[in-house]
Design a protein around this motif. Structure first.
Motif, PDB file in Angstrom:
ATOM      1  N   CYS A 220      -0.228  -7.757   1.354  1.00 35.73           N
ATOM      2  CA  CYS A 220       0.474  -8.908   0.801  1.00 35.73           C
ATOM      3  C   CYS A 220       1.281  -9.554   1.914  1.00 35.73           C
ATOM      4  CB  CYS A 220       1.411  -8.473  -0.336  1.00 35.73           C
ATOM      5  SG  CYS A 220       2.851  -7.533   0.226  1.00 35.73           S
ATOM      6  N   ASP A 221       1.884 -10.685   1.605  1.00 34.20           N
ATOM      7  CA  ASP A 221       2.823 -11.272   2.560  1.00 34.20           C
ATOM      8  C   ASP A 221       4.183 -11.469   1.913  1.00 34.20           C
ATOM      9  OD1 ASP A 221       2.309 -13.340   0.875  1.00 34.20           O
ATOM     10  OD2 ASP A 221       1.359 -14.639   2.368  1.00 34.20           O
ATOM     11  N   THR A 222       4.458 -10.628   0.909  1.00 31.36           N
ATOM     12  CA  THR A 222       5.723 -10.730   0.174  1.00 31.36           C
ATOM     13  C   THR A 222       6.486  -9.411   0.134  1.00 31.36           C
ATOM     14  OG1 THR A 222       4.472 -10.326  -1.854  1.00 31.36           O
ATOM     15  CG2 THR A 222       4.953 -12.633  -1.300  1.00 31.36           C
ATOM     16  N   SER A 223       6.032  -8.407   0.877  1.00 30.35           N
ATOM     17  CA  SER A 223       6.691  -7.093   0.927  1.00 30.35           C
ATOM     18  C   SER A 223       6.732  -6.409  -0.434  1.00 30.35           C
ATOM     19  CB  SER A 223       8.119  -7.210   1.483  1.00 30.35           C
ATOM     20  OG  SER A 223       8.070  -7.762   2.777  1.00 30.35           O
TER      21      SER A 223
ATOM     22  N   GLY B 196      -0.713   3.798   1.634  1.00 30.69           N
ATOM     23  CA  GLY B 196       0.681   3.615   1.236  1.00 30.69           C
ATOM     24  C   GLY B 196       1.063   4.542   0.096  1.00 30.69           C
ATOM     25  N   MET B 197       0.157   4.703  -0.867  1.00 33.94           N
ATOM     26  CA  MET B 197       0.421   5.627  -1.982  1.00 33.94           C
ATOM     27  C   MET B 197       0.653   7.037  -1.453  1.00 33.94           C
ATOM     28  SD  MET B 197       0.324   4.379  -5.098  1.00 33.94           S
ATOM     29  CE  MET B 197      -0.177   2.852  -5.915  1.00 33.94           C
ATOM     30  N   ILE B 198      -0.193   7.453  -0.542  1.00 35.65           N
ATOM     31  CA  ILE B 198      -0.081   8.817  -0.008  1.00 35.65           C
ATOM     32  C   ILE B 198       1.215   8.978   0.785  1.00 35.65           C
ATOM     33  CG2 ILE B 198      -1.085  10.389   1.702  1.00 35.65           C
ATOM     34  CD1 ILE B 198      -3.848   9.595   0.665  1.00 35.65           C
ATOM     35  N   MET B 199       1.564   7.983   1.600  1.00 34.32           N
ATOM     36  CA  MET B 199       2.788   8.107   2.384  1.00 34.32           C
ATOM     37  C   MET B 199       4.026   8.134   1.489  1.00 34.32           C
ATOM     38  SD  MET B 199       1.709   8.536   5.380  1.00 34.32           S
ATOM     39  CE  MET B 199       3.273   8.531   6.259  1.00 34.32           C
ATOM     40  N   SER B 200       4.029   7.331   0.436  1.00 31.13           N
ATOM     41  CA  SER B 200       5.177   7.357  -0.486  1.00 31.13           C
ATOM     42  C   SER B 200       5.222   8.673  -1.255  1.00 31.13           C
ATOM     43  CB  SER B 200       5.097   6.180  -1.461  1.00 31.13           C
ATOM     44  OG  SER B 200       5.260   4.962  -0.784  1.00 31.13           O
ATOM     45  N   SER B 201       4.050   9.176  -1.640  1.00 31.15           N
ATOM     46  CA  SER B 201       3.993  10.455  -2.367  1.00 31.15           C
ATOM     47  C   SER B 201       4.436  11.601  -1.465  1.00 31.15           C
ATOM     48  CB  SER B 201       2.566  10.716  -2.855  1.00 31.15           C
ATOM     49  OG  SER B 201       2.116   9.666  -3.675  1.00 31.15           O
TER      50      SER B 201
ATOM     51  N   ALA C  43       9.052   6.950  -8.105  1.00 26.46           N
ATOM     52  CA  ALA C  43       8.935   6.961  -6.633  1.00 26.46           C
ATOM     53  C   ALA C  43       7.857   6.012  -6.136  1.00 26.46           C
ATOM     54  CB  ALA C  43       8.647   8.382  -6.150  1.00 26.46           C
ATOM     55  N   LEU C  44       6.861   5.749  -6.982  1.00 27.34           N
ATOM     56  CA  LEU C  44       5.740   4.900  -6.564  1.00 27.34           C
ATOM     57  C   LEU C  44       5.881   3.466  -7.075  1.00 27.34           C
ATOM     58  CD1 LEU C  44       2.752   7.402  -6.980  1.00 27.34           C
ATOM     59  CD2 LEU C  44       3.998   6.785  -4.898  1.00 27.34           C
ATOM     60  N   GLU C  45       7.065   3.119  -7.538  1.00 24.53           N
ATOM     61  CA  GLU C  45       7.245   1.751  -8.057  1.00 24.53           C
ATOM     62  C   GLU C  45       7.011   0.689  -6.999  1.00 24.53           C
ATOM     63  OE1 GLU C  45      10.370   2.124 -11.794  1.00 24.53           O
ATOM     64  OE2 GLU C  45      11.126   1.660  -9.794  1.00 24.53           O
ATOM     65  N   GLY C  46       7.242   1.033  -5.742  1.00 25.85           N
ATOM     66  CA  GLY C  46       7.056   0.056  -4.667  1.00 25.85           C
ATOM     67  C   GLY C  46       5.642  -0.016  -4.140  1.00 25.85           C
ATOM     68  N   ASN C  47       4.730   0.697  -4.788  1.00 22.06           N
ATOM     69  CA  ASN C  47       3.331   0.688  -4.364  1.00 22.06           C
ATOM     70  C   ASN C  47       2.465   0.155  -5.502  1.00 22.06           C
ATOM     71  OD1 ASN C  47       4.745   3.080  -2.883  1.00 22.06           O
ATOM     72  ND2 ASN C  47       2.935   2.653  -1.665  1.00 22.06           N
TER      73      ASN C  47
END
Ligand code: FES
Ligand code: FES
Length: 237
Positions: free
Chosen positions: A78-81, A143-148, A166-170
């Protein structure tokens, strides 16, 4: 150009500094602004290897990782973080690498998805995504794996609610998140069973998801205790 000041001087006769830019219109000074230096030196450790580079001050960390270092496992979604496909660990903190400048990580230690496997063995989180079919297209998966991974470092036995939080940002456009949650639960079980850690979080006891068969199979879910079978929320928490 007639009326222009000599190169290196503005039209008041002052010499320009190395990083000053003069904007003129028909020889008249309109503005004098500071410019960032063309390149910034960055010395950084990524997945245990040290890199030194000269980068543009505006270069984002995610582009530095992908284009300068060739570590394309970190994605740009994305380009919106918002999507979280670019998540890495920066000095032990989880960050979206599209929100960090490469120049800011000078002297830091970074872990990307490429650095998770050790001695040819997947990290339990990676194994969990494999075993529980925690992906479809795979774009969100790094990204999912890194956040997990970060979650399980601070909470070794999270509840389903804690995993979803914890995964709300992914964001995942494919899976409906159910198998992603199972993948993290699988990884938590592996860590506890393997003695890699003791539970530090508030996770309640639960049977772990079985490792065989498609997790969508109703019998498999029932065998697991039916915890997710009755969950109608098939979207992000
Ligand atoms: Fe989407 Fe960074 S690329 S949050
Ligand atoms: Fe396709 Fe998540 S598996 S976006």
């Amino acid at each position: 150009m007639p009326g222009s000041p000599p190169v290196g001087r503005n039209n008041r006769g002052r010499r320009r500094g190395a990083n000053n830019a003069i904007i003129q219109m028909e020889g008249t000074l309109v503005a004098e602004t500071m410019m960032a230096p063309a390149k910034v030196a960055v010395n950084v450790t990524v997945n245990g290897s040290t890199y030194t580079a000269e980068v543009e001050p505006r270069l984002l960390l995610v582009h530095f990782l992908r284009e300068n270092l060739g570590l394309t496992g970190t994605h740009v979604g994305c380009d919106t973080s918002q999507c979280g496909a670019c998540v890495v660990q920066l000095d032990g903190q989880t960050v979206k690498s599209c929100t960090v400048l490469a120049a800011q990580v000078h002297g830091s230690d970074i872990l990307t998805i490429e650095g998770l496997a050790k001695n040819g063995e997947y990290d339990p989180v990676q194994q969990g995504f494999w075993e529980m079919h925690g992906l479809q297209c795979g774009f969100c998966t790094p990204g999912m794996i890194m956040s997990s991974y970060a979650l399980l470092q601070r909470n070794h036995n999270p509840t389903e609610k804690e995993i979803r939080h914890a995964l709300e940002g992914n964001l995942c456009r494919c899976t409906g998140y159910q198998n992603i949650v199972r993948a993290v639960q699988y990884a938590a079980g592996q860590r506890v069973e393997g003695g890699a850690s003791t539970a530090a979080g508030g996770g309640e006891e639960r049977p772990m998801p079985p490792t065989g068969g498609p997790p969508h199979d109703p019998e498999t879910v029932a065998e697991w205790g039916g915890e997710l079978a009755g969950t109608s929320d098939d979207s992000a928490s």
